[in-house]
Design a protein around this motif. Structure first.
Motif, PDB file in Angstrom:
ATOM      1  N   ARG A 149      12.071  -7.707  -3.719  1.00 50.25           N
ATOM      2  CA  ARG A 149      12.263  -6.599  -2.801  1.00 50.25           C
ATOM      3  C   ARG A 149      11.047  -6.700  -1.642  1.00 50.25           C
ATOM      4  O   ARG A 149      11.496  -6.475  -0.589  1.00 50.25           O
ATOM      5  N   LEU A 150       9.829  -7.092  -2.081  1.00 52.36           N
ATOM      6  CA  LEU A 150       8.823  -7.145  -1.040  1.00 52.36           C
ATOM      7  C   LEU A 150       8.704  -8.369  -0.284  1.00 52.36           C
ATOM      8  O   LEU A 150       8.810  -7.938   0.962  1.00 52.36           O
ATOM      9  N   TYR A 151       9.639  -9.615  -0.618  1.00 52.13           N
ATOM     10  CA  TYR A 151       9.660 -10.695   0.036  1.00 52.13           C
ATOM     11  C   TYR A 151      10.715 -10.208   1.245  1.00 52.13           C
ATOM     12  O   TYR A 151      10.628 -10.539   2.603  1.00 52.13           O
ATOM     13  N   ARG A 152      11.671  -9.646   0.680  1.00 47.37           N
ATOM     14  CA  ARG A 152      13.042  -9.335   1.740  1.00 47.37           C
ATOM     15  C   ARG A 152      12.633  -8.258   2.680  1.00 47.37           C
ATOM     16  O   ARG A 152      12.737  -8.211   4.168  1.00 47.37           O
ATOM     17  N   LEU A 153      11.777  -7.163   2.398  1.00 45.69           N
ATOM     18  CA  LEU A 153      11.542  -6.149   3.310  1.00 45.69           C
ATOM     19  C   LEU A 153      10.336  -6.693   4.341  1.00 45.69           C
ATOM     20  O   LEU A 153      10.413  -6.531   5.486  1.00 45.69           O
ATOM     21  N   ALA A 154       9.404  -7.663   3.808  1.00 48.96           N
ATOM     22  CA  ALA A 154       8.483  -8.085   4.832  1.00 48.96           C
ATOM     23  C   ALA A 154       9.276  -8.925   5.862  1.00 48.96           C
ATOM     24  O   ALA A 154       8.532  -9.120   6.889  1.00 48.96           O
ATOM     25  N   SER A 155      10.136  -9.755   5.488  1.00 55.21           N
ATOM     26  CA  SER A 155      10.920 -10.575   6.349  1.00 55.21           C
ATOM     27  C   SER A 155      11.632  -9.842   7.548  1.00 55.21           C
ATOM     28  O   SER A 155      11.955 -10.605   8.272  1.00 55.21           O
ATOM     29  N   ARG A 156      11.699  -8.457   7.318  1.00 55.22           N
ATOM     30  CA  ARG A 156      12.299  -7.745   8.445  1.00 55.22           C
ATOM     31  C   ARG A 156      11.569  -7.730   9.580  1.00 55.22           C
ATOM     32  O   ARG A 156      12.004  -8.000  10.939  1.00 55.22           O
ATOM     33  N   TRP A 157      10.382  -8.166   9.289  1.00 56.57           N
ATOM     34  CA  TRP A 157       9.150  -7.922  10.686  1.00 56.57           C
ATOM     35  C   TRP A 157       8.322  -9.103  11.023  1.00 56.57           C
ATOM     36  O   TRP A 157       8.017  -9.351  11.873  1.00 56.57           O
ATOM     37  N   VAL A 158       8.029 -10.048   9.812  1.00 61.26           N
ATOM     38  CA  VAL A 158       7.221 -11.271   9.939  1.00 61.26           C
ATOM     39  C   VAL A 158       8.195 -12.233   9.047  1.00 61.26           C
ATOM     40  O   VAL A 158       8.624 -11.785   7.965  1.00 61.26           O
ATOM     41  N   ALA A 159       8.270 -13.154   9.610  1.00 59.70           N
ATOM     42  CA  ALA A 159       9.013 -14.606   9.035  1.00 59.70           C
ATOM     43  C   ALA A 159       8.029 -15.100   8.060  1.00 59.70           C
ATOM     44  O   ALA A 159       6.971 -15.361   8.159  1.00 59.70           O
ATOM     45  N   PRO A 160       8.510 -15.592   6.718  1.00 58.18           N
ATOM     46  CA  PRO A 160       7.788 -16.153   6.007  1.00 58.18           C
ATOM     47  C   PRO A 160       6.970 -17.453   6.463  1.00 58.18           C
ATOM     48  O   PRO A 160       8.007 -18.031   7.316  1.00 58.18           O
ATOM     49  N   ALA A 198       0.712  -1.163   0.078  1.00 61.79           N
ATOM     50  CA  ALA A 198      -0.030  -0.090  -0.119  1.00 61.79           C
ATOM     51  C   ALA A 198       0.945   1.499  -0.022  1.00 61.79           C
ATOM     52  O   ALA A 198       0.636   2.254  -0.691  1.00 61.79           O
ATOM     53  N   HIS A 199       2.050   1.056   0.740  1.00 61.14           N
ATOM     54  CA  HIS A 199       3.008   2.380   0.820  1.00 61.14           C
ATOM     55  C   HIS A 199       4.052   2.406  -0.227  1.00 61.14           C
ATOM     56  O   HIS A 199       4.400   3.569  -0.626  1.00 61.14           O
ATOM     57  N   HIS A 200       4.208   1.207  -0.975  1.00 58.89           N
ATOM     58  CA  HIS A 200       5.299   0.958  -2.002  1.00 58.89           C
ATOM     59  C   HIS A 200       4.629   0.180  -3.223  1.00 58.89           C
ATOM     60  O   HIS A 200       5.267  -1.059  -3.176  1.00 58.89           O
ATOM     61  N   PRO A 201       3.862   0.453  -4.076  1.00 54.80           N
ATOM     62  CA  PRO A 201       3.096  -0.196  -4.872  1.00 54.80           C
ATOM     63  C   PRO A 201       4.089  -0.833  -6.008  1.00 54.80           C
ATOM     64  O   PRO A 201       3.645  -1.779  -6.599  1.00 54.80           O
TER      65      PRO A 201
END
Length: 229
Positions: A105-116, A96-99
């Motif tokens: 890149r989305l997978y890597r950024l999401a992994s900072r805060w939630v584990a796959p 929503a912030h970075h469409p």
């Protein structure tokens, strides 16, 4: 983000083999100086459970804390369904912030805060989210809210981030107590600590992880023990 931080999604972590020990999950309720926060309560009390060796280490860490300070456990075991909900929710927030984010890149950024979901430490029972509280059970200031995203906290959720006092001092107390009993921190989340799963194995150089994903715990043993399936 610090380029030296190894994310849970890193291929080197994912490649760590698992030699499952079959160690039981145990209930942290009733452990001396370990308090249970209900904010992430799940059916059957599953969020209070962790593997037995992790529970022992949390008990030792709690006993080492200064008088008047206890551990406050927010979440231990997490079902794969709940993990996927967290993962998908944060991915949607990032998009929503970075469409224009690429899938990688989305997978890597999401992994900072939630584990796959496929490598999530909480689903093994070998990870716990926790903080500190005073003798009355009031949560202490550790610099950011527990579960603050990197965006919400301007990076203050990273364990090594410089945060104002008294948060910095309280965070140092938590880090010292948990490190001393052999737990490994996920460096983008000061509250996330683990033992026995893949990230712990990678961080300590262990030959293999001790714990893989487990099923939802059954009800506690009615005979009075705390072991669950």
């Amino acid at each position: 983000m610090d380029s030296h931080i190894v994310l849970i999604s890193d291929p080197r972590v994912v490649a760590v083999p698992v030699l499952e020990t079959g160690e039981p999950l145990v209930d942290l309720a009733g452990v001396d100086r370990v308090r249970i926060d209900p904010r992430k309560a799940s059916p059957g009390g599953a969020w209070r459970f962790v593997r037995a060796a992790l529970a022992d280490r949390l008990a030792a860490a709690a006993a080492s804390l200064p008088a008047g300070i206890d551990l406050l456990v927010v979440e231990g075991f997490r079902s794969p369904t709940r993990q996927r909900r967290y993962w998908e929710g944060y991915r949607s927030e990032l998009l929503a912030h970075h469409p224009d984010l690429s899938a990688d890149r989305l997978y890597r950024l999401a992994s900072r805060w939630v584990a796959p979901p496929d490598v999530a430490p909480h689903c093994t029972g070998g990870a716990v989210d926790l903080t500190l509280c005073d003798a009355a059970g009031v949560e202490l200031d550790l610099g950011t809210a527990l579960d603050a995203t990197p965006e919400q906290s301007s990076g203050g959720c990273f364990t090594a981030a410089a945060v104002p006092q008294p948060g910095a001092a309280n965070r140092a107390v938590l880090v010292g107590a948990l490190t001393d009993v052999g737990l490994v921190n996920y460096p983008t989340e000061w509250w996330h600590w683990s033992y026995g799963e893949r990230y712990w194995a990678f961080g300590t150089g262990a030959r293999a992880a001790r714990y893989g994903p487990v099923e939802l715990p059954a009800r506690p043993d009615p005979s009075g023990g705390h072991d669950v399936a």
